[in-house]
Design an enzyme around this catalytic site. Sequence first.
Site, mmCIF file in Angstrom:
data_model
loop_
_atom_site.group_PDB
_atom_site.id
_atom_site.type_symbol
_atom_site.label_atom_id
_atom_site.label_comp_id
_atom_site.label_asym_id
_atom_site.label_seq_id
_atom_site.Cartn_x
_atom_site.Cartn_y
_atom_site.Cartn_z
ATOM 1 C CE1 TYR A 13 0.712 0.012 4.384
ATOM 2 C CE2 TYR A 13 -1.617 -0.078 5.093
ATOM 3 C CZ TYR A 13 -0.545 -0.230 5.024
ATOM 4 O OH TYR A 13 -0.345 -0.201 6.633
ATOM 5 C CD GLU A 14 0.396 5.849 1.464
ATOM 6 O OE1 GLU A 14 -0.862 5.926 1.577
ATOM 7 O OE2 GLU A 14 0.677 7.335 0.412
#
Lengths: 577, 577
Positions: free
Chosen positions: B431-432
Amino acid sequence: MSWRAPIDDILFTLTKVAPGPDGAPPLDRDDLAIIVDEAARFAEERVAPLDRIADTTGAKWADGTVTTPPGFRMAYADWAAAGWNAVSQSEEFGGSALPTAVGTATMELLTSACMSLSTLPVLSQGAADALEAHASAELKALYLPKLISGEWTGTMNLTEPQAGSDLALLRTKAVPAGDGTYRITGSKIFITFGEHDLATNIVHLVLARLPDAPSGVKGISLFVVPKFLPNPDGAPGGRNDVRCSGIEHKLGIKGSPTCTMVFGDGGGAVGWLVGEPHKGLACMFTMMNKARLLTGLQGVAIAEKATQLAQRYALERRQGKAAGFDGAAPIAAHPDVARTLARIQALTVSIRALAYSAAAAIDRAATADTDEARARAELRASLLTPIVKAFSTDAGCEVASSCVQIHGGMGFIEETGAAQLFRDIRIAPIYEGTNAIQAIDLVTRKIGRDGGGEVARVIAEARTDAASASMLLGGSAARVEAAIDALEAATAHLLAPTTAETDRLFVAPAYLRLFGIVLTGTLLARGAALAGEAEAHWPRLARVHAEELAVEASALLAQIASPSRRAEDYRALAGLG
Amino acid sequence: MSWRAPIDDILFTLTKVAPGPDGAPPLDRDDLAIIVDEAARFAEERVAPLDRIADTTGAKWADGTVTTPPGFRMAYADWAAAGWNAVSQSEEFGGSALPTAVGTATMELLTSACMSLSTLPVLSQGAADALEAHASAELKALYLPKLISGEWTGTMNLTEPQAGSDLALLRTKAVPAGDGTYRITGSKIFITFGEHDLATNIVHLVLARLPDAPSGVKGISLFVVPKFLPNPDGAPGGRNDVRCSGIEHKLGIKGSPTCTMVFGDGGGAVGWLVGEPHKGLACMFTMMNKARLLTGLQGVAIAEKATQLAQRYALERRQGKAAGFDGAAPIAAHPDVARTLARIQALTVSIRALAYSAAAAIDRAATADTDEARARAELRASLLTPIVKAFSTDAGCEVASSCVQIHGGMGFIEETGAAQLFRDIRIAPIYEGTNAIQAIDLVTRKIGRDGGGEVARVIAEARTDAASASMLLGGSAARVEAAIDALEAATAHLLAPTTAETDRLFVAPAYLRLFGIVLTGTLLARGAALAGEAEAHWPRLARVHAEELAVEASALLAQIASPSRRAEDYRALAGLG
């Protein structure tokens, strides 16, 4: 998840790549194709659909009984009835006596389909092998036909809470009852399928100490302790004094019950000695090559499934721009994703070749024409075994993790299936001897066994294989050669009398990895050189392996033979002052 | 699991290692010690005990509401009340306005204690930062005090099923209502804490397209869409047209609800534009450095916890013989286990130094005396950010996996806690912005930003740091120098106009890893040179890093600048013909 059995790669590997210069295919290709096709159909249609429900439901324990996940009973019964349990088992007791390499291929398929279910026949086959090699004729006649048919299943009871990798610490006791039987008391943990609802009897092989036993590993004996005591006619009779007191809550392979077994808390479980007193460890070692091979094969099987899943997702999922695509491109078109996909294929195909090579060596050790050929094959099998076990399971974990990563956020969602593979395979570097223990076995017992002669033969074969593919490898050939050189130098370093034992232990995992890289890389090169039109991907795989894996060799050699490493830094940081 | 906050390492890193030659400690050491001690006590006593139950219970969804695990409500309320949510947030709206480096240290502690709970303040802080930078004065006055106090929480609504890494594919719509507000309709997935029971309101920041928006990422605008519409007095009023239609069943961080959010299926959720129309992506980028830093920090936090767990187990568990021990030795005494323990400590301590360095650069970019110094610090922060995010999360995964492995069979049993760390951290490389996207950002946008000047400065600093510790590094110094040379050569290769864009993308992850190895290794060298008696382990860590990590550099450079790699092999194996 629609995994498909990689039949063509399996047949090519079995017939062309694994036999090596000393061997022949285990059967002719047409016969093999019939067997592999049939196993593939069974695994795809009957077993693979159970894998996810096995994970979500898990095995369940209540009041000493274990309920396996929905579908296991019927699938296992049909698996056994079709004879898949007995592919490589002895004909005398009802097996098909096909080569180990053939049994390895069919087990790969079962394992890809459902790793948790596949652990059951692994253990049963191991128990049967140990009994066949060491038990009395009576015990064999009583147990082997049913173990081999799959009507009964087997377990291996080694571990106790205080004795995992160190069997010298075992405490379970066996006392002679005076009638030729023994009474076993003690507790065992981590017993795969120690209790379940899939068979009419469970045959426990148990390591325990006799009253007069020396301490340490030289005081351990092997016993057979059935769940139900067989009547004179062989049918299961009264319940033995053994029970399952619980199962573990695990990270993965949740369909496979991992049992705590209690022997003799009602007075003593009835057991029969297998082999000679105090020689239990030797009996266990009999089956260790095969059990370790089958564990390495779990790395192959999960890597194959994860690679297929990753590739399918990467071709379907569209995100971002890439050369040659209007609008959003399939993520496989992004260079870093393509790189990962190619790398995990090179790993998967090459660890299969490695595992099948070890199986072929086991077969040659049993059936080659001359004593010398059999002895050399035994050396080869024993050298390859720790590498198959450790390198292939590490690779399986890497591939499963890459599959998660390629899925992006979806990889973290259980429904996708990628996460399950990542969880399931994580046990493989641990059990059946941790991968560090495999590396120590390789370095301290295997490479020096015949003064390094067998390693030298492996290296010579690797050079031949690399040379046979040098045109196909192109510029990458130098990387393969450099890796072989590094292995040769690392081996010389480890075999040198000036290298301290502690240093050997220290670098053992790096050496095993280097050895695995060379073996897998040169097996791909061998396959590339032999590839026909159906194997057009093999030269590509060989080049990708060289660019992705062989390239590590120099760093590994630098670690293995580092003049600047200070052991006291590691000891101090490990908390030993 | 009795994790202890590593206060001494944190303070040494904050005050001595992270500031670097251009900077000063974020506060004086005594003030820092008070803050870190206090955060440590809170994290150890109030939060860490919730981590396992958060995993076993998980967040639960029913009829649109989400119930968080037992204990989260009280712990979060106390966390917010104590001001931990607001350490580095703006004073104007109630924050403590302490340097980002200080907030980073306190967030590390919360994350080690319970990663799933820690994701809530990460998102709230991100939402507050975006509003502060881009929203109107009215919106700021309405939302910021409550977001910063933690009374309300924030979310970032980017992802849609067809648009993960590729925001150009977003479809959520925003239509002006004529009264200055907008009506938002669409679906978002993977929304962390999108719905929960910990706060009186939830402030969704939502990316959506206005009716006249250009296609692609240049047509995305940012909106604030509260769960409850604030009354004129600021108190939560009527329910907005946004609901949570379900949460994901995940591999890890199960206490953190990952929500599917439906906006406007009752006619349109009321939203307010943040910043200018079609500039939503720029608004998001504002907070990206910090969000990526905090994700990298998750790698640090879990690595720390896993390292402690592994070390404690390795000192307690006795198996086998080792030099200096009668009877069974603690497994830490086995050379390969000691090696793993030392390696994971070197990784853990050095990725902390890397993350704190990036935080220090963010602080300098805001507060340095001159425009030039601020601009240079901004360049540094922007260069380090993708490396912190990707290298540290990869390292976190490696360390967590090593912790499982050191536990042997116990590592596969959930009760031990090792498996949870292994599962929880696996999201961080995804993620991110996936780690591959970080690598692409580094290679295509960051290293060439000022003609390679900032990379050259980093390399010069690395040489200074390595030189400062060369006596302490001893024979390992050459490995550090070789790694720096490799980074310099790799950078020159990537910046060369003759290097094709596809090649850059291809090797981006290898280059990021090489960069991470050099940075972490030279930060340890810097620390070793500055170490006092309390930091006697730093020179050891620096040497171990050189022997374990820097040694990889030559292989990475060989991959990055390979003349023999054939892109068509990868494309073909990826299934693109």
